[in-house]
Design a protein around this motif. Structure first.
Motif, mmCIF file in Angstrom:
data_model
loop_
_atom_site.group_PDB
_atom_site.id
_atom_site.type_symbol
_atom_site.label_atom_id
_atom_site.label_comp_id
_atom_site.label_asym_id
_atom_site.label_seq_id
_atom_site.Cartn_x
_atom_site.Cartn_y
_atom_site.Cartn_z
ATOM 1 N N PRO A 2 42.558 41.453 32.856
ATOM 2 C CA PRO A 2 41.578 42.132 34.377
ATOM 3 C C PRO A 2 41.584 43.652 34.715
ATOM 4 O O PRO A 2 42.320 44.595 33.363
ATOM 5 C CB PRO A 2 42.425 42.277 35.063
ATOM 6 C CG PRO A 2 43.627 42.061 35.024
ATOM 7 C CD PRO A 2 43.978 41.079 33.442
ATOM 8 N N THR A 74 32.922 35.247 42.570
ATOM 9 C CA THR A 74 32.884 33.962 41.900
ATOM 10 C C THR A 74 31.943 33.038 42.819
ATOM 11 O O THR A 74 31.938 33.206 44.443
ATOM 12 C CB THR A 74 34.328 33.607 41.319
ATOM 13 O OG1 THR A 74 35.047 33.679 42.792
ATOM 14 C CG2 THR A 74 34.860 34.021 40.137
ATOM 15 N N ILE A 102 34.207 32.342 36.186
ATOM 16 C CA ILE A 102 34.728 33.296 35.783
ATOM 17 C C ILE A 102 34.590 34.205 34.204
ATOM 18 O O ILE A 102 34.241 35.060 34.040
ATOM 19 C CB ILE A 102 36.813 33.899 35.474
ATOM 20 C CG1 ILE A 102 36.724 32.960 37.155
ATOM 21 C CG2 ILE A 102 37.289 34.529 35.370
ATOM 22 C CD1 ILE A 102 38.230 33.291 36.567
ATOM 23 N N LEU A 121 35.460 41.971 39.518
ATOM 24 C CA LEU A 121 35.593 40.712 39.219
ATOM 25 C C LEU A 121 36.602 40.131 40.021
ATOM 26 O O LEU A 121 37.613 40.770 39.980
ATOM 27 C CB LEU A 121 35.646 40.282 37.773
ATOM 28 C CG LEU A 121 36.031 38.528 38.193
ATOM 29 C CD1 LEU A 121 34.655 38.185 37.995
ATOM 30 C CD2 LEU A 121 36.396 38.249 36.252
ATOM 31 N N ASN A 122 35.230 39.506 41.424
ATOM 32 C CA ASN A 122 36.549 39.012 42.911
ATOM 33 C C ASN A 122 36.312 37.797 42.331
ATOM 34 O O ASN A 122 34.993 36.837 43.050
ATOM 35 C CB ASN A 122 35.274 39.740 43.546
ATOM 36 C CG ASN A 122 35.996 39.141 45.111
ATOM 37 O OD1 ASN A 122 37.499 39.081 45.482
ATOM 38 N ND2 ASN A 122 35.518 38.706 46.210
ATOM 39 N N GLY A 123 37.774 36.695 43.059
ATOM 40 C CA GLY A 123 37.616 35.342 43.419
ATOM 41 C C GLY A 123 38.080 35.417 44.436
ATOM 42 O O GLY A 123 38.818 35.990 45.741
ATOM 43 N N PHE A 154 42.991 32.163 39.984
ATOM 44 C CA PHE A 154 42.202 33.527 39.596
ATOM 45 C C PHE A 154 43.199 34.430 38.361
ATOM 46 O O PHE A 154 42.581 35.333 37.786
ATOM 47 C CB PHE A 154 42.200 34.215 40.491
ATOM 48 C CG PHE A 154 40.842 33.261 41.313
ATOM 49 C CD1 PHE A 154 39.467 33.038 41.098
ATOM 50 C CD2 PHE A 154 41.002 32.793 42.655
ATOM 51 C CE1 PHE A 154 38.926 32.454 41.595
ATOM 52 C CE2 PHE A 154 39.831 32.717 43.433
ATOM 53 C CZ PHE A 154 38.961 31.916 42.661
ATOM 54 N N THR A 159 41.296 37.195 37.217
ATOM 55 C CA THR A 159 39.935 38.675 37.841
ATOM 56 C C THR A 159 40.612 39.444 38.124
ATOM 57 O O THR A 159 42.056 39.430 38.446
ATOM 58 C CB THR A 159 39.642 37.341 39.448
ATOM 59 O OG1 THR A 159 40.659 36.739 39.973
ATOM 60 C CG2 THR A 159 38.828 35.609 38.672
ATOM 61 N N ASP A 160 40.426 40.546 39.127
ATOM 62 C CA ASP A 160 40.678 41.556 39.292
ATOM 63 C C ASP A 160 40.968 41.757 40.397
ATOM 64 O O ASP A 160 42.061 42.163 41.147
ATOM 65 C CB ASP A 160 39.374 42.880 39.421
ATOM 66 C CG ASP A 160 38.610 43.167 37.961
ATOM 67 O OD1 ASP A 160 39.794 43.144 36.945
ATOM 68 O OD2 ASP A 160 37.715 43.486 38.213
#
Length: 317
Positions: A2, A74, A102, A121-123, A154, A159-160
């Motif tokens: 991440p 996402t 992703i 990057l957001n789950g 995630f 993801t971040d």
């Protein structure tokens, strides 16, 4: 690995955009069928992927053009096990869908991100039941166990952060915050509000935020408000205490309609992009910590573009 998990750049003073109303755009503007409002089904077809690509690329370019950050969501708001079961999607296929979503966003980030426009990057996690009027309310323990599956994916696929979007009652939000904390994932809790500025459960926004903070040791990185028009909640933010400073973002609806009216609407109410953007100026004044600005139902590239202009105006002052 991440890229931003250990230090979310939106926690500084840099403004970030999000996308708009993904599901309403795909249904009303692209004419695509989304069973159960499940945007993850777009990944199953070339037509769906092409529509998703157009949609996300345009939002990313708006952020880059205005030198703002971008939160890449996402399309997994409906990709939890209850909805997957309803749609006949197996657990194995659901995990693969998360991986594909992703990987797609990672490639988009490589393509568009710049030094002046970081892409986080957001789950996305959505409610286990209806996003406006849930019939089954989970306990904190049930919610923690239920949402841990997606949070684990995630985490695994790098993801971040994770965000719980359109939370209608506090126990589900608590379960998600605790599951993310256990997994070492930064989390965001976004509550939806009725026309009176309260959660659909009847609890006030301030009480909900205070409860989650108290019972999780302030685990969420910040809170958000989504799927409500600014007119519905601006008054509850005025002259309030510490909890208001915990609100780090807003994703408002374009429409002033109530949730019940939106549910029954056969045509899209996309409001007025410039008017909505001007209301974000007032929200930024009331929410000095809110660096994440975007849209929800009925919003599209016009609304986010107008909000981007107001973001830059805010920044200039």
């Amino acid at each position: 690995m991440p890229k931003y998990r250990n230090k979310l750049p939106q926690l500084g003073n840099r403004e970030f955009l999000t996308d708009g109303g993904l599901e309403t755009w795909m249904v009303f503007q692209e004419g695509l069928d989304l069973p159960a409002f499940a945007a993850f089904t777009l990944l199953n077809s070339k037509k769906g992927r092409a529509a998703l690509d157009r949609y996300m690329m345009n939002f990313g370019r708006i952020a880059v053009r205005h030198q703002l950050g971008f939160i890449m969501d996402t399309p997994t708001w409906r990709a939890s096990s209850r909805w997957a079961d309803d749609l006949g999607v197996s657990v194995q296929d659901l995990k693969e869908i998360h991986k594909q979503a992703i990987m797609y966003l990672l490639s988009l980030r490589e393509w568009l991100e710049t030094d002046t426009s970081p892409f986080v990057l957001n789950g996305v996690l959505g409610p286990q039941d209806d996003g406006y009027n849930p019939r089954h309310l989970m306990t904190v323990s049930e919610a923690r166990g239920y949402h841990a599956q997606q949070i684990d994916w995630f985490f695994e696929f790098a993801t971040d952060m994770v965000s719980a979007i359109t939370m209608t009652y506090v126990e589900e939000a608590l379960g998600i915050a605790l599951a993310a904390k256990q997994r070492g994932m930064p989390s965001v809790i976004s509550f939806t509000l009725e026309t009176d500025g309260h959660l659909p459960s009847g609890q006030s926004l301030g009480d909900a935020i205070r409860q989650v903070d108290l019972e999780t040791g302030e685990a969420p990185a910040y809170y958000m408000i989504n799927c409500a028009h600014p007119d519905h909640f601006v008054d509850v933010l005025k002259g309030r205490g510490h909890w208001v400073q915990r609100i780090g973002g807003v994703r408002a609806n374009a429409s002033r309609l109530s949730h019940e009216e939106l549910d029954n609407a056969e045509e899209l109410d996309d409001g007025n992009p410039e008017e909505l953007a001007s209301q974000y100026l007032e929200l930024r004044r009331l929410l000095p910590q809110a660096t994440v600005l975007g849209g929800c139902c009925g919003t599209d590239h016009r609304h986010i573009g107008a909000i981007a202009v107001t973001c830059n105006c805010c920044h200039a002052h």
